[in-house]
Design a protein around this motif. Sequence first.
Motif: not given
Length: 258
Positions: A62-85
């Motif tokens: 609805e927002a006109g955005c494209t969603l791209v899914s990547a393979p799963p990662l461990p929870t702590v690493r996922r948050m670290l990569l998110f913080e770094r963009g």
Amino acid sequence: MAFARTVTALLACATLLAGGRVGACSRPLNMVSEEWPPYSFTNEENVQTGLDMDMAKAILKEAGCTLVSAPPLPTVRRMLLFERGEFDLMLAATDTAERRRFARFSDAYRNETVALFVLARDYARYAGIGSMPALVRGPASVLAPRVGWYGPEFANATPSLRASGRLFDFGTFEQGVRMLGAGRAPLIMGDRAAVLYEAQRQKLVLRQLPFVLHQAPVRLMLSRASTTPDDLARVNAAIARLEKNGTLQALRERYGLR
């Protein structure tokens, strides 16, 4: 013919303006896939689905955005990569002051309930625990997710529980419920729907202790390092439209939430 094409283009533009959906997100929004039934999981057709996943797909479309899914990662690493963009989007997030340093939060799209659960056969033994302070004062140990925000009462109780050796972490609800069934601890704490879904899958009957630890709205969380305020504005406008036309409510009801 050229004039007709021009008129058609102007009418299309006017329609988009009226709907408030001009343009698109600044970039495709990347997120890491997560196995967290019933909110996000891979179905038998190898499609990522679940309540949060289906709601996110609807909102971003609805927002006109494209969603791209990547393979799963461990929870702590996922948050670290998110913080770094290094990826852009997380689902079912709670807005906290600490997270606002690195994240933008959408408007709420559903509510969550966090509680403590026990095997039904043991309920009478633990039914007298009516609060987190009562749990801290007693001898019972508890299983809890390794990462996440589960409200101030649990946050305040965590140091005491950990210091007394009565707090056991788990990475997934599948693991946590298996630990409960194996007797690692008599209590498990977590999101109500996620705990009960996994318990049903493992054919365990649980009962909720007679108090709620935390009730709060959940939101989409966008990385400040890789998204823009305009991206957030588009997402929030999409949420408002989909709430108004009943799309999000229909999705919540499909998964048993009101």
